[in-house]
Design an enzyme around this catalytic site. Structure first.
Site, PDB file in Angstrom:
ATOM      1  N   ASP A  37     -41.357 -26.281  36.751  1.00 25.54           N
ATOM      2  CA  ASP A  37     -40.031 -26.873  36.594  1.00 25.54           C
ATOM      3  C   ASP A  37     -39.874 -28.149  37.417  1.00 25.54           C
ATOM      4  OD1 ASP A  37     -39.618 -24.686  35.089  1.00 25.54           O
ATOM      5  OD2 ASP A  37     -38.046 -23.787  36.347  1.00 25.54           O
ATOM      6  N   TYR A  40     -41.574 -31.069  35.834  1.00 26.10           N
ATOM      7  CA  TYR A  40     -40.811 -31.477  34.660  1.00 26.10           C
ATOM      8  C   TYR A  40     -39.587 -32.285  35.093  1.00 26.10           C
ATOM      9  CZ  TYR A  40     -38.191 -31.153  30.279  1.00 26.10           C
ATOM     10  OH  TYR A  40     -37.494 -31.450  29.136  1.00 26.10           O
ATOM     11  N   SER A  86     -25.280 -15.921   1.976  1.00 28.24           N
ATOM     12  CA  SER A  86     -25.380 -14.738   2.832  1.00 28.24           C
ATOM     13  C   SER A  86     -26.316 -13.745   2.154  1.00 28.24           C
ATOM     14  CB  SER A  86     -24.009 -14.148   3.075  1.00 28.24           C
ATOM     15  OG  SER A  86     -23.419 -13.846   1.851  1.00 28.24           O
ATOM     16  N   GLU A 122     -38.737 -10.924   7.957  1.00 27.39           N
ATOM     17  CA  GLU A 122     -38.345 -11.623   9.179  1.00 27.39           C
ATOM     18  C   GLU A 122     -37.342 -10.786   9.958  1.00 27.39           C
ATOM     19  OE1 GLU A 122     -36.507 -15.176   7.660  1.00 27.39           O
ATOM     20  OE2 GLU A 122     -38.323 -15.800   6.606  1.00 27.39           O
ATOM     21  N   LYS A 124     -33.786 -10.119  11.507  1.00 30.82           N
ATOM     22  CA  LYS A 124     -32.448 -10.645  11.260  1.00 30.82           C
ATOM     23  C   LYS A 124     -31.771 -10.772  12.621  1.00 30.82           C
ATOM     24  CE  LYS A 124     -28.481 -10.258   8.220  1.00 30.82           C
ATOM     25  NZ  LYS A 124     -27.399 -10.355   9.181  1.00 30.82           N
ATOM     26  N   ASP A 126     -29.277 -11.562  15.497  1.00 29.99           N
ATOM     27  CA  ASP A 126     -27.820 -11.448  15.543  1.00 29.99           C
ATOM     28  C   ASP A 126     -27.235 -12.596  16.361  1.00 29.99           C
ATOM     29  OD1 ASP A 126     -25.397 -10.416  15.041  1.00 29.99           O
ATOM     30  OD2 ASP A 126     -25.569  -8.701  16.395  1.00 29.99           O
ATOM     31  N   ARG A 145     -22.269 -22.598  10.032  1.00 25.78           N
ATOM     32  CA  ARG A 145     -22.210 -22.186   8.640  1.00 25.78           C
ATOM     33  C   ARG A 145     -20.793 -22.302   8.092  1.00 25.78           C
ATOM     34  NH1 ARG A 145     -20.875 -17.703   5.888  1.00 25.78           N
ATOM     35  NH2 ARG A 145     -22.062 -17.184   4.023  1.00 25.78           N
ATOM     36  N   TYR A 232     -35.458 -20.368  10.299  1.00 24.09           N
ATOM     37  CA  TYR A 232     -35.922 -19.438   9.270  1.00 24.09           C
ATOM     38  C   TYR A 232     -35.908 -19.971   7.839  1.00 24.09           C
ATOM     39  CZ  TYR A 232     -30.914 -18.201   9.120  1.00 24.09           C
ATOM     40  OH  TYR A 232     -29.555 -18.235   9.053  1.00 24.09           O
ATOM     41  N   LYS A 296     -37.605 -11.547   2.003  1.00 26.12           N
ATOM     42  CA  LYS A 296     -37.422 -12.644   1.051  1.00 26.12           C
ATOM     43  C   LYS A 296     -38.605 -12.708   0.090  1.00 26.12           C
ATOM     44  CE  LYS A 296     -35.067 -15.355   4.595  1.00 26.12           C
ATOM     45  NZ  LYS A 296     -35.144 -16.456   5.573  1.00 26.12           N
ATOM     46  N   LYS A 320     -30.605  -3.321   6.813  1.00 28.10           N
ATOM     47  CA  LYS A 320     -29.691  -3.107   7.932  1.00 28.10           C
ATOM     48  C   LYS A 320     -30.039  -1.837   8.684  1.00 28.10           C
ATOM     49  CE  LYS A 320     -26.447  -6.265   7.900  1.00 28.10           C
ATOM     50  NZ  LYS A 320     -25.372  -6.384   8.776  1.00 28.10           N
ATOM     51  N   CYS A 416       3.962  12.237  30.458  1.00 25.58           N
ATOM     52  CA  CYS A 416       3.430  11.006  29.865  1.00 25.58           C
ATOM     53  C   CYS A 416       2.672  10.203  30.917  1.00 25.58           C
ATOM     54  CB  CYS A 416       4.586  10.171  29.297  1.00 25.58           C
ATOM     55  SG  CYS A 416       4.057   8.523  28.820  1.00 25.58           S
ATOM     56  N   CYS A 419       4.985   6.869  31.534  1.00 31.83           N
ATOM     57  CA  CYS A 419       6.348   6.888  32.096  1.00 31.83           C
ATOM     58  C   CYS A 419       6.682   8.212  32.769  1.00 31.83           C
ATOM     59  CB  CYS A 419       7.375   6.558  31.014  1.00 31.83           C
ATOM     60  SG  CYS A 419       7.536   7.864  29.781  1.00 31.83           S
ATOM     61  N   CYS A 433       5.110  11.741  23.884  1.00 33.53           N
ATOM     62  CA  CYS A 433       6.060  11.330  24.904  1.00 33.53           C
ATOM     63  C   CYS A 433       7.377  11.104  24.161  1.00 33.53           C
ATOM     64  CB  CYS A 433       5.591  10.035  25.566  1.00 33.53           C
ATOM     65  SG  CYS A 433       6.886   9.276  26.552  1.00 33.53           S
ATOM     66  N   CYS A 438       9.744   4.450  26.790  1.00 30.72           N
ATOM     67  CA  CYS A 438       8.462   4.468  27.493  1.00 30.72           C
ATOM     68  C   CYS A 438       7.795   3.102  27.338  1.00 30.72           C
ATOM     69  CB  CYS A 438       7.567   5.552  26.894  1.00 30.72           C
ATOM     70  SG  CYS A 438       5.866   5.459  27.479  1.00 30.72           S
TER      71      CYS A 438
HETATM   72  S1  IVH Z   1     -31.688 -16.194   5.317  1.00 34.18           S
HETATM   73  C1  IVH Z   1     -30.909 -16.342   2.019  1.00 34.18           C
HETATM   74  N1  IVH Z   1     -33.028 -15.286   7.365  1.00 34.18           N
HETATM   75  O1  IVH Z   1     -27.951 -13.516   8.311  1.00 34.18           O
HETATM   76  C2  IVH Z   1     -29.806 -16.947   2.746  1.00 34.18           C
HETATM   77  N2  IVH Z   1     -30.661 -15.215   7.474  1.00 34.18           N
HETATM   78  O2  IVH Z   1     -26.220 -12.561   5.935  1.00 34.18           O
HETATM   79  C3  IVH Z   1     -29.406 -16.227   3.982  1.00 34.18           C
HETATM   80  N3  IVH Z   1     -29.785 -14.315   9.570  1.00 34.18           N
HETATM   81  O3  IVH Z   1     -25.783 -16.183   7.789  1.00 34.18           O
HETATM   82  C4  IVH Z   1     -30.034 -16.730   5.208  1.00 34.18           C
HETATM   83  N4  IVH Z   1     -31.721 -13.940  10.533  1.00 34.18           N
HETATM   84  O4  IVH Z   1     -26.796 -15.892  10.094  1.00 34.18           O
HETATM   85  C5  IVH Z   1     -31.808 -15.499   6.845  1.00 34.18           C
HETATM   86  N5  IVH Z   1     -34.362 -14.532   9.087  1.00 34.18           N
HETATM   87  C6  IVH Z   1     -33.147 -14.763   8.587  1.00 34.18           C
HETATM   88  C7  IVH Z   1     -31.965 -14.456   9.303  1.00 34.18           C
HETATM   89  C8  IVH Z   1     -30.740 -14.689   8.695  1.00 34.18           C
HETATM   90  C9  IVH Z   1     -30.410 -13.875  10.679  1.00 34.18           C
HETATM   91  C10 IVH Z   1     -28.325 -14.331   9.374  1.00 34.18           C
HETATM   92  C11 IVH Z   1     -27.735 -15.664   9.083  1.00 34.18           C
HETATM   93  C12 IVH Z   1     -27.002 -15.544   7.785  1.00 34.18           C
HETATM   94  C13 IVH Z   1     -26.853 -14.078   7.647  1.00 34.18           C
HETATM   95  C14 IVH Z   1     -26.928 -13.690   6.188  1.00 34.18           C
END
Ligand code: IVH
Length: 732
Positions: A37, A40, A86, A122, A124, A126, A145, A232, A296, A320, A416, A419, A433, A438
């Site tokens: 660090d 850098y 989505s 991939e 997902k 959060d 988005r 992604y 995908k 999910k 309660c 009160c 109560c 209250c």
């Molecule tokens: S693909 C195909 N890839 O999930 C179009 N989304 O419900 C959708 N997310 O808004 C996006 N990891 O915030 C994709 N590897 C991933 C993801 C991903 C997280 C989220 C993203 C999107 C939501 C879709």
């Protein structure tokens, strides 16, 4: 300053930029730094000094620009070049195979028999989805988005993120890169610890802290917070084309983007399923939070053929994970008062990490629920946190039940908890109560009045209601309308601007629908739907006040017992005083729009599904009712329209099967304007295209859409209150 810098500062600056970019890439993207660090920082200081002395050398992609430039005054709206979609969900092997079958069926209709799918799986992540736009290799814009169509320009904050290249080599004319911004669990915990030490509010979870940070106006805040990004996908690419998703990910990786190394390409359904389950198993040991896996279809041509339904591409699905549970010790069972006086138990827990959130309090719903679960102080209990809802205690941990030294079964208190009035037993099940003054009950009623489902007053939440009560500024609903800016400014947490906004929001709520007022004033047995139905049926408060119990019972959803209950309350002096007060203040106590049987949607049955880009479910329902229509929940042949937004689910499929016309939001607007025939004519085929253009806020983004302050303030201490608020009182 080094010799080379003196002789040719431009060349030295370029050299430093290159070195720093390379080291930054190693550190932030590859997680494999080759210098410390300090080294850098020394290079960075040198570049900074050079740029200060020769401002003409400063380039927008200089690593010095990551520390946070000038604040912006607001977040500009930007239209995405391509909608940000989505994902539909699958939660089981059956749902995953059903998805693949649907794709095969769709392609067969396109004349493609027996397609060979390769899948990319991939994590997902959060966090929150963003889009980065590069023009000739330079990052020119980054946006959230938003609703999928229109997001917010947060370039100033995205620039501070080390994992986002400011410039890319051999770049096409125009390139859009999409990905997820997130905060790692370790960074999240460190940030919260620091904030707690500084006496600041802490964040609920990593996603909220990332979303809250990205929407800050001052980029110096983002620069101080450790955000990262997994890229992604590519969006628009001018002057560059890929045959497959996999290829595009490899390109991104080779051009400095951070692409998760655990993304794989697989050929069979079995392998995909195994990989999804693998992510599920590894979930708890990752450095960041994931809420699923994304599968995908790899081939871009197949993706194109598969297309989009609603807001969800047919070619991808989110696997999910089931809701998260954890085991912890139940320290105590405590009690809260609901808005009609019912006591509600809640659990005080040994703090435990569940799905990225530290849970200290959890709901136990009501006495019946508590008795059924038989959890006792000192027990190890299973805590569930499903999605974004309030955590709940499920049951004792299995090993607990055999123990002989358990504490006694907790019972509702004789007095309660708020009160101290002696409690009474209601119909043998619930403890109440009986004190209508209250403060606990009053608080519940008042915060319910301004809450989102009722009068929906922005800027007045649970905390503000507590403050207003403490300062004796609000006792009954009408008091909100008598508040002045001067009074609010005096209160903790209010400034001039927020006070002005709150007073304006309160005044604006006078225009909320009559149904919302009926729901908001707190009549036992009147939930939001019953409130609306009563408003529709009786049209004015005077007609409702004059109605007999039998007439009230004729309202949909109201049986004789509840009808009598509602009638009695409407004849209660106190409630009448509340109503008269609101009337005098100009709150709407009449139904707008045509009576049932009239209006452009008279006699029409409408089903709403998915999330619409602009209207909430509530708003859409109100609009349909105001136009004389009915909102029903199941799709049948008698349904006139299905209005589909993002993630529409099976209702859309059913509509398509039954040939029920499908509308998007603009289509709904058209029928609301009375354009019934034209909107009715374009059914599924047309609206498929129309639906594509409708955006919607995802849950992830709505966390971001709230102000960062809101996100931060939604602390654990509000859970106790909401545990009480979610009550047996809310009948519908
Ligand atoms: S693909 C195909 N890839 O999930 C179009 N989304 O419900 C959708 N997310 O808004 C996006 N990891 O915030 C994709 N590897 C991933 C993801 C991903 C997280 C989220 C993203 C999107 C939501 C879709």
């Amino acid at each position: 300053m080094s010799r080379s810098a003196r002789s040719d500062p431009g060349a030295r600056a370029a050299e430093l930029r290159e070195q720093l970019t390379e080291h930054g890439h190693r550190y932030y993207v590859l997680d494999d730094p080759t210098i410390g660090d300090d080294a850098y920082d020394a290079l960075l200081d040198e570049l900074r000094a050079l740029e200060a002395e020769h401002p003409e050398l400063l380039t927008p992609d200089s690593p010095t620009q990551r520390v946070g430039g000038t604040p912006v005054s607001n977040l500009e709206k930007v239209r995405h070049l391509q909608p940000m979609l989505s994902l539909a969900n699958a939660r089981s092997e059956e749902e995953l195979t059903a998805w693949i079958d649907r794709m095969r069926a769709h392609l067969a209709r396109e004349g493609i028999e027996d397609p060979q799918f390769s899948y990319v799986v991939e994590p997902k992540v959060d966090g929150l989805a963003i889009s980065l736009l590069y023009e000739n290799g330079v990052l020119v814009r980054g946006a959230t988005r938003g609703n999928g169509e229109i997001g917010e320009d947060v370039t100033h904050n995205l620039r501070t993120i080390g994992a986002i290249p400011l410039r890319i080599d051999d770049a096409p004319e125009r390139l859009e890169v999409r990905g997820e911004i997130y905060m790692s669990l370790a960074d999240f915990e460190a940030l919260n610890l620091r904030r707690a030490e500084e006496g600041l509010s802490t964040f609920m979870n990593p996603r909220n802290s990332a979303a809250g940070t990205i929407r800050q106006l001052d980029p110096r805040l983002a620069a101080e917070r450790p955000l990262s990004m997994w890229s992604y996908a590519v969006g628009v690419t001018d002057g560059l084309s890929f045959g497959s998703h996999w290829e595009s990910l490899e390109w991104l990786r080779a051009h400095g983007f951070r692409v998760n190394p655990d993304i794989v390409r697989l050929e069979s359904t079995e392998a995909v399923l195994e990989r999804c389950e693998d992510w599920q198993a590894r979930r708890g040991s990752l450095a960041f939070e994931i809420d699923g896996a994304v599968v995908k279809v790899d081939d871009f041509e197949l993706q194109r053929r598969l297309g989009v339904v609603g807001r969800d591409p047919r070619w991808a699905i989110a696997w999910k994970f089931p809701p998260t549970t954890a085991v912890t010790t139940l320290r105590d069972v405590m009690w809260n008062v609901g808005k009609f006086g019912t006591l509600h138990p809640f659990a005080v827990l040994e703090p435990v990490h569940v799905g990225g959130v530290t849970v200290r309090l959890a709901t136990l719903h009501n006495e019946e629920d508590l008795a059924r679960k038989d959890v006792r102080p000192g027990d190890d209990v299973i805590v569930l946190r499903a999605g974004d809802v309030i955590p709940q205690v499920l049951s004792p941990a299995p090993h607990v039940v055999e123990r002989s030294d358990r504490a006694p079964v907790p019972h509702a208190p004789a007095n309660c908890p708020i009160c101290n009035t002696p409690t009474i037993k209601d119909e043998g099940v619930f403890t109440r109560c009986p004190n209508r003054d209250c403060p606990g009950r009053r608080w519940q009623l008042l915060q319910h009045f301004v809450s989102r489902g009722a009068m929906d007053v922005d800027g007045i939440g649970e905390r503000q209601v507590s403050l207003l009560m403490e300062h004796e500024l609000v006792r009954v609903p009408g008091d909100f309308y008598r508040l002045t800016e001067e009074q609010l400014v005096e209160l903790e947490g209010f400034g001039e601007v927020s006070a002005r906004r709150a007073v304006a929001a309160i005044a604006a709520s006078k225009q909320q629908s009559f149904g919302r007022v009926l729901f908001g004033i707190g009549i036992e047995g009147v939930g939001s739907i019953t409130g609306r139905n009563l408003a529709q049926r009786f049209r004015t408060i005077d007609a409702l006040l004059a109605a007999s119990p039998e007439q009230i019972t004729e309202t949909p959803g109201i049986g004789p017992i509840v009808g009598q209950l509602i009638h009695d309350q409407l004849h209660d002096e106190r409630l009448q005083a509340v109503i008269e007060d609101l009337r005098a203040l100009g709150v709407r106590l009449e139904e707008e729009g045509p009576p049932p049987g009239e209006g452009p949607l008279a006699g029409r049955a409408i089903v709403l599904t998915g999330t619409l880009p602009n209207l909430t479910r509530e708003q859409a329902t109100e609009r349909v009712l105001a136009a004389g229509g009915r909102v029903t929940s199941t799709v049948s042949k008698r349904t006139d329209y299905v209005v589909a937004g993002e993630s529409p689910g099976t209702k859309l499929e059913k509509a398509e099967r039954l040939g029920v016309p499908v509308l998007d939001e603009p289509g709904l607007e058209a029928v609301l304007r009375g354009n019934v025939e034209s909107a009715g004519a374009d059914s599924i085929a047309d609206s498929a295209g129309a639906v594509e253009s409708a955006g919607a806020d995802s849950i992830a983004d709505s966390a971001g859409a709230e102000s960062a302050d809101d996100v931060e303030s939604a602390g654990a201490d509000s859970i106790a209150d909401s545990a009480g608020a979610e009550s047996a009182d809310d009948v519908d």
